[in-house]
Enzyme design. Structure first.
Site, PDB file in Angstrom:
ATOM      1  N   PHE A  30     -11.401  -6.960  14.197  1.00 52.97           N
ATOM      2  CA  PHE A  30     -10.341  -7.424  13.307  1.00 52.97           C
ATOM      3  C   PHE A  30     -10.040  -6.358  12.253  1.00 52.97           C
ATOM      4  CE2 PHE A  30      -9.203  -9.655   9.296  1.00 52.97           C
ATOM      5  CZ  PHE A  30      -7.936 -10.064   9.678  1.00 52.97           C
ATOM      6  N   GLN A  31      -8.794  -6.031  12.112  1.00 53.05           N
ATOM      7  CA  GLN A  31      -8.299  -5.018  11.175  1.00 53.05           C
ATOM      8  C   GLN A  31      -8.955  -3.654  11.395  1.00 53.05           C
ATOM      9  OE1 GLN A  31      -8.256  -6.645   7.114  1.00 53.05           O
ATOM     10  NE2 GLN A  31      -6.176  -7.390   7.514  1.00 53.05           N
ATOM     11  N   GLU A  79       0.814  -1.220   0.000  1.00 54.53           N
ATOM     12  CA  GLU A  79       0.000   0.000   0.000  1.00 54.53           C
ATOM     13  C   GLU A  79       0.848   1.272   0.000  1.00 54.53           C
ATOM     14  OE1 GLU A  79      -0.440  -2.587   1.979  1.00 54.53           O
ATOM     15  OE2 GLU A  79      -2.550  -3.229   1.935  1.00 54.53           O
ATOM     16  N   MET A 121      24.584   8.412   2.641  1.00 54.16           N
ATOM     17  CA  MET A 121      24.453   9.715   3.288  1.00 54.16           C
ATOM     18  C   MET A 121      24.691   9.592   4.795  1.00 54.16           C
ATOM     19  SD  MET A 121      24.073  12.878   2.643  1.00 54.16           S
ATOM     20  CE  MET A 121      23.071  13.494   1.287  1.00 54.16           C
ATOM     21  N   LYS A 159     -17.506  -0.413   6.191  1.00 57.70           N
ATOM     22  CA  LYS A 159     -17.982  -1.408   5.232  1.00 57.70           C
ATOM     23  C   LYS A 159     -19.492  -1.331   5.038  1.00 57.70           C
ATOM     24  CE  LYS A 159     -17.073  -6.197   3.939  1.00 57.70           C
ATOM     25  NZ  LYS A 159     -16.356  -7.426   4.338  1.00 57.70           N
TER      26      LYS A 159
END
Lengths: 567, 83
Positions: free
Chosen positions: A128-129, A66, A479, A178
């Site tokens: 959940f999630q 993502e 760097m 949802k």
């Protein structure tokens, strides 16, 4: 703020439209906004939207992480000027977007990020999630919404897009539970007021004109705000009619072509010495779309010590934030720049600046036979031509790109300036190619950065995107190593990457053409192969691990105290 | 201590957005009063800078650009409160 809140939307007198699902409303809303590409990754809570995607006008780009979606959307937004769109599911999908959202926020990039959320009754139950992505992203978005009613989805999306691109652009998050996606309703009407255009402050304009007319050593200092406002034409006109020398921030590069004779180069920590010396000597600094960032100013108290300041910015909150301005002008940058009439007498000053530029120009004649990255980048940039877009990651190579490539428009240089996101380069290359398919898009990366989002090679292969990747490999976090060498008494700590994989073989395993070079004699052939190959290709260039980025202003030091190296 | 009044549209997250910005920009929030009236609300914040470089006149435009904020201004602090 010019856009009304939902609470202010007037009632519609037309008959209510037919009920449709929230997911369908999302897809239709994106279509109404002219979105053609969305970058995302499906998962549980966002599945209803993915169910509505097939058959729509949207092209979905399936990334492999993502973060890649958010960073690709960022680059798409930078190139097109329209909000890039990324989409992910709830929980880890949403949190994986966070770096990309922050990247867009710090660099003022228009973006709309859509996250699935657990169903409304489950919010706040540690389902959940479930994660509070609305709360997590509050400090890094321009605005955000949780959809609480199916019917409001079209209006929320319209407002979100308007906000993302208006004024100082930025990311807007829409969290979609949802049950809102699967529920049906008749869409509520969309009513957005006309954006307000503040008139130019004529008194401030006159004061600025007077300062310009009286200046003996004026300097234009411009930043990313010019490109965001698409103000390049006005900036170039102003610079041309005044003959004023100019310097740019990292994000400003290209707003005036970097090969313009009056352009002195990037200022700041890794800027050109001529540019920093000009800032130090200037008696008037005309700051356009820049914000006195610490990487540009060095020790702020010592920055432009002799100069009075005219600060011009689209965002009034930036004016005077870090450096007091004698005159502040906020609003349409182009209109403001076009309204100036003064033409100062600065022939001697311009010649002095040109002499500093000549005297402190980069030297590409490095000794030895190894690949000298600055010289290779300069040659690649010249070979790539005017249609090139460079994306890069973060580290030494990022500064070399800024120093040694030629840019004739700001959209040709996609760099993570504010957040400094290692891993930006490959997803940004994807976004840039989809935004401008005819461009020659080149991603310059380092062996540390590329591993942050190397999975996106699969996305490049899947969509057969002709991205040209130049990977500089010094087997170190270069760097960090440079700073440890210079500022931490050579106490080298956790910078060794000598166990890197064979990057050419990695690219091959993704189905991408790749080759390795390690000698200067191979550079010309490698550049030709990169440019001529029609599909995606990766050039793995091994470079000297001891090479540093020069010049360098040590942290919290005046920009005139530059460390440099000459052979 | 400085007292500022912020008028804003009532929306999810609006209060957190404002207070969070004030704290991130280097000010302590030492007092809050809020009145909600229909679609709009007014919040009064007592704030103290965390160091001398933090200036209220720089903070106010930052608050003003939050979507939904309609007005921001400082208001006098009564002598007893200021002490």
């Amino acid at each position: 703020m010019t856009v009304a809140t939902l609470a202010n939307i007037a009632p519609d007198t037309h008959p209510a439209p037919e009920p449709i699902s929230g997911a369908r409303m999302v897809v239709e809303a994106l279509g109404r906004e002219g979105v053609t590409h969305i970058f995302g990754y499906p998962g549980g809570a966002i599945m209803p939207v993915y169910d509505a995607l097939p058959g729509s006008s949207l092209t979905h780009i399936l990334v492999r992480h993502e973060q890649g979606a958010a960073l690709a959307a960022d680059a798409y937004g930078r190139v097109t000027g329209r909000p890039g769109v990324c989409i992910a599911t709830s929980g880890p999908g949403a949190t994986n977007l966070v770096t990309g959202i922050a990247n867009a926020f710090l660099d003022s990039v228009p973006m709309v990020a859509i996250t699935g959320q657990v169903a409304s009754p489950l919010i706040g139950t540690d389902a959940f999630q479930e994660v509070d992505i609305f709360g997590i992203t509050l400090p890094i978005v321009k605005h955000s919404y949780i959809i609480r009613s199916v019917a409001e989805i079209p209006a929320v999306f319209a407002e979100a897009f308007a906000l993302a691109r208006s004024g100082r652009p930025g990311p807007v998050l829409i969290d979609l539970p949802k049950d809102m996606a699967v529920g049906t309703a008749a869409p509520a009407p969309i009513v957005l007021p006309e954006p307000e255009h503040a008139p130019i402050d004529l008194a401030a304009l006159a004061a600025a004109d007077a300062l310009i007319a009286g200046a003996k050593a004026p300097l234009l200092y411009f930043g990313g705000g010019v490109g965001i406002a698409r103000g390049e034409r006005a900036l170039r006109d102003f610079a041309a009619r005044t003959g004023m020398p100019s310097v740019a921030t990292l994000k400003g590069l290209g707003a005036i072509p970097t090969d313009d004779p009056h352009f002195l180069g990037m200022l700041g920590m890794h800027g050109l010495k001529g540019a920093n010396l000009a800032v130090d000597e200037a008696d008037l600094l005309i700051c356009v779309g820049a914000r006195f960032d610490d990487r540009a100013t060095g020790k702020l108290d010592a920055f432009a010590p002799k100069a009075r300041v005219i600060h011009i910015d689209g965002d009034p909150a930036e004016i005077g934030k870090l450096r007091r301005a004698e005159v502040g002008l906020s609003g349409d940058l182009s209109a403001i720049l076009d309204a100036f009439q003064a033409t100062p007498e600065i022939g001697g000053w311009a010649r002095w600046c040109a002499e500093q530029k000549r005297r402190h120009a980069f030297d590409y004649d490095a000794p030895g036979g190894g690949i000298y990255a600055p010289a290779m980048l300069k040659a690649l940039s010249e070979a790539a031509g005017d249609r090139a877009i460079f994306t890069c990651d973060v580290g030494q190579h990022q500064m070399w790109v800024a120093q040694h490539c030629r840019f004739i428009r700001p959209q040709a240089h996609l760099t993570s300036a504010g957040l400094g996101t290692m891993g930006y380069g490959l997803p940004a290359g994807i976004g840039a190619l989809l935004a401008e398919p005819d461009a020659t898009v080149i991603t310059v990366s380092g062996d540390g950065s590329i591993m942050m989002n190397i999975q996106e090679l699969a996305t490049i292969r899947r969509y057969r995107l002709p991205l040209k990747v130049l990977l500089f490999d010094n087997s170190q976090l270069g760097m960090v190593r440079q700073w440890q060498e210079l500022f931490f008494a050579e106490n080298f700590s956790e910078i060794d990457l000598s166990d890197n994989p064979d990057f050419a073989e990695v690219a091959h395993s993704f189905g991408i053409e790749a080759f390795t070079i390690d000698h200067r004699s191979e550079v010309a052939g490698a550049i030709e192969r990169l440019i001529r190959t029609p599909g995606p290709i990766l050039c793995h260039a091994r470079i000297d691990p001891r090479e540093n980025v020069w010049p360098l202003v040590p942290p919290n030091t005046p920009n005139t105290q530059m460390m440099d190296k000459r052979w | 201590m400085t007292r500022i009044q912020i008028d804003f549209a009532v929306a999810e997250g609006a209060v957190l957005r404002i207070i969070g910005l004030v704290e991130r920009r280097g000010f302590r929030v030492v007092g809050i009063v809020m009145d909600e009236a229909g679609p709009t609300a007014a919040m009064t914040l007592d704030i103290q800078p965390r160091d001398r470089s933090r200036r209220t006149e720089i903070l106010l435009p930052q608050i003003r650009r939050i979507h939904g904020v309609t007005a921001v201004h400082t208001i006098p602090v009564p002598q007893a409160s200021a002490a």
